[in-house]
Scaffold this motif. Structure first.
Motif, PDB file in Angstrom:
ATOM      1  N   ASN A  78     -36.226   9.872  -4.471  1.00 12.37           N
ATOM      2  CA  ASN A  78     -37.053  10.655  -5.381  1.00 12.37           C
ATOM      3  C   ASN A  78     -36.136  11.512  -6.251  1.00 12.37           C
ATOM      4  N   ASN A  79     -35.943  11.114  -7.484  1.00 11.70           N
ATOM      5  CA  ASN A  79     -35.024  11.825  -8.372  1.00 11.70           C
ATOM      6  C   ASN A  79     -35.680  12.950  -9.172  1.00 11.70           C
ATOM      7  N   SER A  80     -36.895  13.340  -8.816  1.00  6.05           N
ATOM      8  CA  SER A  80     -37.558  14.400  -9.579  1.00  6.05           C
ATOM      9  C   SER A  80     -36.824  15.738  -9.460  1.00  6.05           C
ATOM     10  N   GLY A  81     -36.054  15.940  -8.414  1.00  6.00           N
ATOM     11  CA  GLY A  81     -35.316  17.186  -8.233  1.00  6.00           C
ATOM     12  C   GLY A  81     -33.821  17.055  -8.493  1.00  6.00           C
ATOM     13  N   ASN A  83     -32.038  17.427 -11.114  1.00  2.75           N
ATOM     14  CA  ASN A  83     -31.444  18.452 -11.977  1.00  2.75           C
ATOM     15  C   ASN A  83     -31.699  19.873 -11.499  1.00  2.75           C
ATOM     16  N   ASP A  84     -32.279  20.022 -10.325  1.00  2.00           N
ATOM     17  CA  ASP A  84     -32.525  21.348  -9.774  1.00  2.00           C
ATOM     18  C   ASP A  84     -31.184  22.056  -9.583  1.00  2.00           C
ATOM     19  N   ASN A  86     -30.243  24.038  -7.427  1.00  2.00           N
ATOM     20  CA  ASN A  86     -29.865  24.127  -6.019  1.00  2.00           C
ATOM     21  C   ASN A  86     -29.604  22.765  -5.389  1.00  2.00           C
ATOM     22  N   ASN A  87     -29.518  21.733  -6.229  1.00  2.00           N
ATOM     23  CA  ASN A  87     -29.227  20.389  -5.731  1.00  2.00           C
ATOM     24  C   ASN A  87     -27.798  20.025  -6.123  1.00  2.00           C
ATOM     25  N   THR A  93     -34.031  14.534  -4.326  1.00  3.71           N
ATOM     26  CA  THR A  93     -34.754  15.803  -4.262  1.00  3.71           C
ATOM     27  C   THR A  93     -34.519  16.405  -2.887  1.00  3.71           C
ATOM     28  N   PHE A  95     -35.848  19.138  -0.266  1.00  3.88           N
ATOM     29  CA  PHE A  95     -36.928  20.026   0.152  1.00  3.88           C
ATOM     30  C   PHE A  95     -36.375  20.939   1.237  1.00  3.88           C
ATOM     31  N   GLN A  99     -40.019  25.345   1.789  1.00  7.55           N
ATOM     32  CA  GLN A  99     -40.969  24.485   1.078  1.00  7.55           C
ATOM     33  C   GLN A  99     -41.785  23.636   2.048  1.00  7.55           C
ATOM     34  N   THR A 112     -42.630  13.284  -0.710  1.00 11.39           N
ATOM     35  CA  THR A 112     -41.700  12.513   0.106  1.00 11.39           C
ATOM     36  C   THR A 112     -42.480  11.888   1.247  1.00 11.39           C
TER      37      THR A 112
END
Length: 170
Positions: A78-81, A83-84, A86-87, A93, A95, A99, A112
């Motif tokens: 899951n690449n939605s996170g 660019n966060d 904290n990643n 992603t 979690f 969370q 997830t």
């Protein structure tokens, strides 16, 4: 300041066939005796499971107070996170425990899953606390904290109202 020492056990792609439906397996590997004789429960350790994900809603991964025993779910599919800030991986992603606990307490889903259940069973063998079976089936380290890293080379088909998962590639 004292250094923090973590005991880290990596279980990679173990088979769910090891999961017994009764205490036979525990007796064969002397798990019950070890816990009784030495009090070795995994408390203060972290078990990292690198597999197909985890069902964070399963009671075996939840503390009696409703908080999650899972420190992180690192979902590399899951690449939605990605660019966060904290990643540090720049993909996938992450979690956090906060969370995951919030999702449990508010009954809101996280993006997830373990599409085929393999990672979930592997995590249960390693660190299930037995809450899902009223203590009848526990993992090797039932008081350990958990880090789940979701990765799969072959993806997963759509099912249960969920979309198909593409395989992870480097």
């Amino acid at each position: 300041m004292r250094p923090i020492i973590l005991n880290l056990l990596f279980l990679i792609f173990t088979t769910p066939l090891l999961l017994a439906q009764d205490t036979t397996l525990f007796d064969e590997i002397r798990l019950t005796q070890t816990i009784t004789d030495y009090g070795l429960t995994g408390k203060g350790t972290i078990v990292a499971v690198i597999d197909r994900g985890i069902d964070y809603r399963h009671p075996d991964f939840i503390n009696p107070d409703g908080t999650s025993r899972i420190l992180y779910i690192v979902d590399l599919l899951n690449n939605s996170g990605a660019n966060d800030p904290n990643n540090p991986l720049g993909r996938g992603t992450i979690f956090t425990n906060a969370q995951i606990t919030q999702a449990l307490q508010q009954n809101t889903p996280l993006d997830t899953r373990d599409a085929v259940g393999h990672g979930h069973v592997t995590a249960g063998i390693a660190a299930g606390n037995g809450r899902g079976s009223n203590g009848a089936i526990i993992g090797i380290a039932p008081e350990a904290a958990i880090i789940s890293v979701k990765i799969t080379g072959e993806g997963a088909p759509a099912g249960g109202g969920q979309p198909a998962e593409e395989p992870f590639n480097f």
